[in-house]
Every structure is written in C-alpha cells, then in structure tokens.
Write a protein that holds these residues in place. Structure first.
Motif, PDB file in Angstrom:
ATOM      1  N   ALA A 510     -68.806 -27.394  91.198  1.00 14.58           N
ATOM      2  CA  ALA A 510     -68.187 -27.877  92.548  1.00 14.58           C
ATOM      3  C   ALA A 510     -66.564 -27.716  91.981  1.00 14.58           C
ATOM      4  O   ALA A 510     -66.174 -28.582  91.315  1.00 14.58           O
ATOM      5  N   GLU A 511     -65.942 -26.655  92.494  1.00 12.30           N
ATOM      6  CA  GLU A 511     -64.462 -26.470  92.148  1.00 12.30           C
ATOM      7  C   GLU A 511     -63.768 -27.375  92.987  1.00 12.30           C
ATOM      8  O   GLU A 511     -63.690 -27.121  94.273  1.00 12.30           O
ATOM      9  N   PRO A 512     -62.649 -28.020  92.385  1.00 12.57           N
ATOM     10  CA  PRO A 512     -61.653 -28.847  93.295  1.00 12.57           C
ATOM     11  C   PRO A 512     -60.637 -27.605  93.957  1.00 12.57           C
ATOM     12  O   PRO A 512     -60.311 -26.971  93.102  1.00 12.57           O
ATOM     13  N   PRO A 513     -60.312 -28.008  95.072  1.00 12.55           N
ATOM     14  CA  PRO A 513     -59.618 -26.872  95.809  1.00 12.55           C
ATOM     15  C   PRO A 513     -58.082 -26.907  95.085  1.00 12.55           C
ATOM     16  O   PRO A 513     -57.486 -28.349  95.057  1.00 12.55           O
ATOM     17  N   ALA A 514     -57.749 -25.735  94.574  1.00  8.31           N
ATOM     18  CA  ALA A 514     -56.240 -25.609  94.061  1.00  8.31           C
ATOM     19  C   ALA A 514     -56.030 -26.123  92.508  1.00  8.31           C
ATOM     20  O   ALA A 514     -55.200 -25.653  92.072  1.00  8.31           O
ATOM     21  N   VAL A 515     -56.631 -27.163  92.194  1.00  6.60           N
ATOM     22  CA  VAL A 515     -55.912 -27.774  91.080  1.00  6.60           C
ATOM     23  C   VAL A 515     -56.912 -27.173  90.017  1.00  6.60           C
ATOM     24  O   VAL A 515     -58.096 -26.851  89.747  1.00  6.60           O
ATOM     25  N   PRO A 516     -55.979 -26.626  88.912  1.00  4.71           N
ATOM     26  CA  PRO A 516     -56.445 -25.840  87.760  1.00  4.71           C
ATOM     27  C   PRO A 516     -57.218 -26.736  86.791  1.00  4.71           C
ATOM     28  O   PRO A 516     -56.693 -27.717  86.567  1.00  4.71           O
ATOM     29  N   THR A 517     -58.365 -26.398  86.275  1.00  2.90           N
ATOM     30  CA  THR A 517     -59.074 -27.214  85.387  1.00  2.90           C
ATOM     31  C   THR A 517     -59.423 -26.558  84.163  1.00  2.90           C
ATOM     32  O   THR A 517     -59.630 -25.448  84.020  1.00  2.90           O
ATOM     33  N   GLY A 518     -59.316 -27.282  82.919  1.00  3.38           N
ATOM     34  CA  GLY A 518     -59.508 -26.515  81.509  1.00  3.38           C
ATOM     35  C   GLY A 518     -60.234 -27.558  80.745  1.00  3.38           C
ATOM     36  O   GLY A 518     -60.344 -28.836  81.034  1.00  3.38           O
ATOM     37  N   PHE A 519     -60.120 -27.363  79.421  1.00  2.00           N
ATOM     38  CA  PHE A 519     -60.697 -28.161  78.432  1.00  2.00           C
ATOM     39  C   PHE A 519     -59.651 -29.279  77.899  1.00  2.00           C
ATOM     40  O   PHE A 519     -58.777 -29.140  77.875  1.00  2.00           O
ATOM     41  N   TRP A 520     -60.273 -30.544  77.864  1.00  2.00           N
ATOM     42  CA  TRP A 520     -59.659 -31.590  77.562  1.00  2.00           C
ATOM     43  C   TRP A 520     -60.437 -32.411  76.330  1.00  2.00           C
ATOM     44  O   TRP A 520     -61.610 -32.290  76.403  1.00  2.00           O
ATOM     45  N   ARG A 521     -59.773 -32.766  75.330  1.00  2.00           N
ATOM     46  CA  ARG A 521     -60.366 -33.371  74.358  1.00  2.00           C
ATOM     47  C   ARG A 521     -61.708 -34.057  74.393  1.00  2.00           C
ATOM     48  O   ARG A 521     -61.539 -35.227  74.974  1.00  2.00           O
ATOM     49  N   GLY A 522     -62.734 -33.611  73.772  1.00  2.00           N
ATOM     50  CA  GLY A 522     -63.911 -34.239  74.034  1.00  2.00           C
ATOM     51  C   GLY A 522     -64.853 -33.354  75.044  1.00  2.00           C
ATOM     52  O   GLY A 522     -66.136 -33.750  75.056  1.00  2.00           O
TER      53      GLY A 522
END
Length: 730
Positions: A510-522
């Motif tokens: 489920a991709e959030p519209p427009a908000v770029p997502t990536g790896f975050w510690r953990g």
C-alpha cells in the motif's frame, strides 16, 4: 541467516565471489583505494602511489616496502565503528601490527566492494560485519600465506616451519625474522592459495577485545573531516529550497531582494528547486530567505495524514500475498480463545546531526564530488546522469558521515548538488537547511499490522499476521521484490522465533500517495517487532501468565534467544516489587542475525507523561569482534528507538510536512535518557548485526512497561499521554 539475506542471495544474479575478492589485486595490479586518507581528508589530493615493490594481494590490503600497511574499508563509517571492526578482522588474519595500520575508503567499485548480502556497494541493514566476516578473513589469511611463502622461499625452508606475528614472518627453529615490508616485493610474485586456513577463534589476538576505535582521536581533536567540512580553494556556498508540496514545481521567482544581499553571487532556478549561491553560507541562507517564490503545487496539495491513514486502513482489510503459511490456519483460529489487534506506526524522518550536503566541481569533461554517502557506486552513476558525463569521468570522494540511519542510502542530495553545480564556475558546497532536510526526507513508511491469534493451554495455537505498507525494495533494489512480497517489510514477521503450529503471514503493498519512502534505521524489523512483541504481552495477559514465562514456553526451538531472555530477566530485576505507576516491559527478537532481549522500566505520571528509568539488554550477537562497539551501538540504538516511540511522527497537511526542526520533531534530551545496561553473551557463532538491533528492541519494551504500569494497551506510536491518562487503547 535471516530471510532477507536468504532471498536476496537467491535472487541477486551477481555477487562478490571469494575468488573475485582474492584475485582482484593481482589481476588489476596496484589497487588505488581512496586518495584522501581518513586521517588527512583535507590535505591536497595526491597522485596515485606507484611505489615499486608494493604488495597488493587483494582488494583490501596493501603493504609497501617501508612496512606501511593500508587496509581498504569496503563499508562506510557513520558512527557505528565499522572502520575499527573491519580493520580488526583484516589485521587479525593478516597478523598485522594493528597500532600502525592506515585506513582508506574504498572507491566506487561494485566488482570489488559490493556488499555480498545486497549485491551492490552499500552500507546498511546491519550487514557490514555479517556480510564481510568471511571475505575479509579470507583476504587477510591469503595475504598472510603469501608473505609466509615469500619468507620460506628466501630462507629455503618449509612454510609450515614459519609463523607470523605483528607484521613479521618468523622462522620457528632459527628465530630469523623478516618484516612484511621487507617481503612486499617478493610476496607479490607468489600465487594466492586456493584454500586458505583461517585462524581458530581460540587463537584470536584482536577479535574479541574491546579495542579503542581508530576514528576517535581525530574526532576528539577536531581533525576528522565529515562531508560537510570539505573545503576547496575558491569554493562557493549554496543552499536550496524545493517546493513544500511533494512533487510540486517552481512557478515564478522574484530574486530582486536576494541579489542586493552582500555576498550573494547567483540565483539558480531549476524546474523543482531554487538555490542561492554565495561567498559564504550566511549570504546564501539570507539570499534564500529573501526570495519570493510562487510554487506550482500540483495535484498533491490536498493530501493529508488523515487521507493516508484512511487509505492504509482500507488496504489492510484486503487479502494480501501469502509470505508464509504452516499448519492449518483456519483450524488454528477456530481453536481456543481468540484475540484480535491492529498496530500502527507513523512516517518518520531521519534527522541526522549532519544535514544533507555535497561539494561538487563540474567541468566540461569531469565531475568531482566530496560528500558522505552509504552508496558510493550508485552516487557516482546517478551523478554522472545529472552531469551528462560518462561514469568514469565522475570521481566520488567519500568522507565520514555524521549520521546516516538509511537517509544516505539515497543519492538525491548529490544529484541536486550536481544540478546546481552545473550552473556555477568552480566548486560549490550545497547544503540543506535543517528544515529542508526534515521536510524533504525519504521517510520511513507508515505501517499497519493486523494480528489474530488463539490461545489453548496457555500457548498460541493459531497466528494470522498481515503487514500493510509501502514497498521500499520494489524501488530501491527490485530483484529481491518477488511475487508481490517486500522482504524488508516482512523482516521479523515470517521468521519470528515462537513455536506456533498454525502460522500464516500476508503482505499488502500500500503506497502512500506522493510521500517518498525509504529505509530508516531498524528497517522492517522495527515495524514487526513492535507489533509482535506488544501483542505477545496482550496474549500473556489474556492467558494469565507472566510475559517472560509466556515467551519462555514457546522458545524451545530458539535456545539463543531463550538464553538472552533468561539473562535479561536476571539482570533487570524482573519480578521484583516496583512503586505505583512504574512498570517493566519486555521484548525479545532475533533481528539482523542477533538474538536480543530487552527490559525497559518506566514510570507514568498522572498526566500520562512517560519517564524512562532503566533499560537492560542481553544480546547474543555471535563472535563479538569488538565488545565495546556492541555495547555502544546498543546504547545508541535503544536511545534512537525510544526517542521515536515517545515523540517520532511526521504528519502531512495540504501536501506538506508539518514538522521542520527539533522543536517539533523532538529528540530525547540527555537528562531524559535512562540508565542503560548491555550484557553481551559469549558465543562462538558467526557474528550478527548490531547497529539496528536496539532500535527495534526499545519501543515494544517501553510500550509493555506502560501496559504493566497502567493497564493501558497502546497500539500506535508515538505514545500519546492523553490516551494513557484517560485509560484508552490507541
């Protein structure tokens, strides 16, 4: 090996083989690593070293005739101590004199320095020691064997009659000695052994000792150079602003006021950002603030957190792709007492202390970059595209990183700097403000996990788990994203440690519209460990059992985690009386190849505010290369995770991130940090990862402490004092 590593290893078609590592040096001649040594990163660039007689047996080791031993670091140092760890592993098998080794960054080169877990040159996922443990040991041992062969040939004795120690080959019977430097030339002509004998762990002289970190002296003295510190002659300074709405563009720019500010040299207007170039940072910053920019906000200007959560909750009600299924889940969920719950985690920013930056000099036929990145080769290739140059014309100089946490697994800051630098004569340092950094991050995704489980005779007999959230892997490393399953998002969900006969796990992308997502510690583990370990406490409560005893009863097939759980119960004083509104909470997890149990002790006041009192962790991370680093990393990871649990949340309104700096994206203050105890279990197993393990451990243990203190079962982060005060579930 956790499932993430298994699947990546199976799906990646190109990885670094042992023979590639061991023969690269000989095949390619002299190996130039990184021409700016870590101890002299501000010194002028030197020409390639062409010393006659240098011994360069593989991608990681160089020894010159003077005895100087240089170890090339395949992974990036960003505070996790990996330079010291890598140096210890190489020097151990090489039998080098550790106090005199010199460290250098590896250059962008995925054939020589790709992370064996990912198949690309990247530092992340707590893989540095795990991935390079065997290749580095083999590289060191192979070089040692070649030095021994050279000495034995010179003495006309059998190699078996020689030993090595502190950078010397020693003949046992006669006591004759030759330094590695003296043997460098002749060792270069030796054939690398096909099968090299590695040391027995009982013979280690460096590994296992709490050695001081090699980068500490320069940090204490202020000599260390981070990417943001790079200084070049005639360098200009720039800062930039992008559209506050995701995906928006530049409309009109009125720069008349900015051009009047002393020190402002140029205004660079691109399609999606505006930069001000000045003689110094202050001029650039003042010029940027003086600009009047009309933004074309585009179609995302109506997006809000409310919409994103509504979409995610709707998606989580759908059937997902099955990631794992064992037993008969329908039968399992029809047996015993059932409990259902859902857990939600918000967007999170990285907010490293060193904001994003890159210094770039673009010429007609070349581009040179000074920065700190976790992905050197990818930065080089993406910068080449932005500069319109062949990859071989782009030089990347990597520095120590003042905080990465996954943010510097993205090349966007360098690409933006290259685009600006193309409009500037000479080198330019492009720096993001803290506000720009937080409001244009690549965010940890929002997640929603739903769980249904049944209990019979005090044990779990049925478990249905569903993860709903974005797929980072589908964008960042597509090959492991197979059959609709993101192995990172599922990390900790499919390989959970408890013995459950009927087990079913699904994933909904489920991709959030427009908000770029990536790896975050953990990464994915911090999502799944939170949901699973919080739910385990609720199940223990339903079963009428102590939370640790409940877990013990289902860890029969996981003795390493059980041992960690037993030790943390002892060291934390589990079961001992506590004052009113003070509770202890536990979490247990096999994450990143390590086995860790954590107890957090916290007090909740009448207003629902949470005060941390104590955190205790017991960890089996296999062979502890440097126990001091393990303790430091767990301490930092726990603080990082507990900070996110208490305060971490990025919210969206009208397509904009609402947080901007540490005033509204809070960090734990020093007086809020609890007493932390870390107990490292001695182990002979291969090393596991540690940099992110504590991040995932802290939040569920804290939430469970709140449950013990107040009876309130929070199911969403960050912790909401109001919900605690009124006694409601989130």
């Amino acid at each position: 090996m956790i499932i993430t590593e298994k699947i990546i290893a199976e799906k990646m078609s190109e990885t670094v083989s042992r023979r590639t590592v061991l023969t690269a040096g000989l095949a390619g001649g002299f190996l130039l690593a990184f021409h700016l040594p870590v101890r002299a990163a501000n010194e002028p660039v030197q020409p390639p070293d062409v010393t006659v007689g240098k011994f360069a047996p593989n991608a990681f080791i160089r020894i010159d005739p003077g005895g100087k031993t240089t170890l090339v670091m395949p992974q990036v140092e960003m505070g996790q101590g990996i330079y010291t760890g890598v140096a210890m592993i190489l020097a151990e098998e090489l039998d080098a004199e550790f106090s005199s080794v010199v460290l250098e960054h590896a250059p962008p080169n995925e054939k020589l320095y790709a992370n064996p877990v990912f198949g690309v040159q990247a530092t992340g996922g707590s893989t540095s020691v795990r991935a390079f443990w065997t290749p580095l040991r083999e590289a060191g041992a192979s070089a040692r064997a070649m030095l021994v062969q050279a000495a034995a040939q010179q003495w006309q004795v059998e190699p078996a009659s020689c030993r090595t120690s502190n950078g010397e080959v020693i003949h046992r019977d006669s006591g004759r000695k030759l330094s590695y430097g003296a043997l460098a030339a002749s060792a270069s002509s030796q054939t690398p052994p096909k099968d090299v004998a590695l040391k027995d762990p009982k013979d280690f002289v460096l590994i296992g000792k709490p050695l001081k970190r090699l980068d500490t002296p320069d940090k204490v003295s202020g000599r260390v150079v981070y990417g943001i510190d790079a200084i070049l002659p005639d360098m200009k300074f720039a800062t930039l602003k992008a559209c506050p709405v995701f995906g928006g563009k530049v409309g009109k720019v009125d720069d008349s006021a900015a051009r009047k500010i002393p020190g402002v040299q140029k205004i660079v207007v691109l399609d999606d950002l505006v930069a001000v170039v000045g003689d110094h940072t202050w001029a650039a910053k003042q010029g940027l603030e003086a600009l009047k920019i009309d933004w074309d906000e585009g179609p995302n200007a109506r997006i809000s957190s409310k919409d994103i959560w509504q979409d995610l909750r709707s998606a989580s009600e759908k059937d997902g792709v099955v990631a794992k299924s064992e037993g008969d889940i329908a039968k399992g969920l029809a047996t015993g007492d059932r409990l259902d719950a859902s857990y939600e985690l918000p967007f999170l920013a990285h907010a490293p202390m060193e904001p994003l930056n890159a210094t770039v000099h673009v010429k007609a036929d070349s581009c040179e970059i000074w920065t700190g990145t976790q992905i050197m080769a990818r930065v080089q290739s993406e910068a080449a595209k932005a500069a319109g140059l062949p990859v071989e014309k782009v030089t990347v100089n990597n520095h120590l990183i003042g905080g990465g946490f996954g943010r510097r697994l993205e090349p966007d800051m360098v690409v933006a700097a290259v685009r600006v630098a193309k409009q500037v004569d000479g080198p330019v340092k492009v720096m993001w403000t803290r506000e720009e950094d937080i409001q244009h991050d690549i965010y940890r995704p929002v997640y929603r996990d739903t769980i249904a489980a049944t209990l019979s005779d005090g044990k779990i007999v049925g478990w249905k788990y569903k993860v709903s959230g974005a797929s980072i892997m589908a964008r960042w490393l597509p090959p492991p994203f197979q059959k609709g399953i993101d192995i990172d998002a599922m990390d900790g969900a499919v390989d959970m440690p408890y013995d459950i006969p009927n087990f079913h796990v699904e994933y909904v992308r489920a991709e959030p519209p427009a908000v770029p997502t990536g790896f975050w510690r953990g990464v994915g583990a911090n999502n799944n460990v939170f949901a699973i370990e919080c739910f385990m406490d609720e199940l223990a409560l339903k079963a009428g059992k102590d939370p640790i005893d409940f877990r013990r009863s289902m860890l029969g097939k996981n003795p390493r985690l059980l041992a960690a759980l037993n030790l943390v119960a002892e060291k934390s004083g589990w079961g001992q009386p506590l004052p009113a509104r003070v509770g202890r909470g536990v979490s247990a997890q096999p994450s990143f190849g390590s086995f860790i149990a954590t107890v957090v002790e916290a007090e909740v006041d009448q207003f629902g505010e949470v005060h941390l009192r104590r955190a205790t962790s017991a960890v089996d991370t296999g062979i502890a290369v440097n126990p001091d680093t393990i303790v430091a990393q767990l301490e930092g990871g726990l603080i990082f995770g507990l900070t996110a649990a208490l305060y971490g949340e990025i919210t969206i309104d009208k397509g904009r991130v609402q947080q901007s700096n540490f005033n509204d994206y809070r960090m734990l203050r020093i007086d809020q940090v609890p007493k932390i105890e870390v107990h490292v279990i001695k182990s002979g197993e291969a090393p596991g990862g540690i940099g992110e393990t504590g991040v995932a451990a802290g939040p569920p243990a804290l939430r469970n402490a709140i449950l013990a203190a107040t009876g309130v079962a929070l199911r969403r982060l960050p912790i909401d004092p109001f919900l605690i005060a009124v006694g409601k579930k989130s």
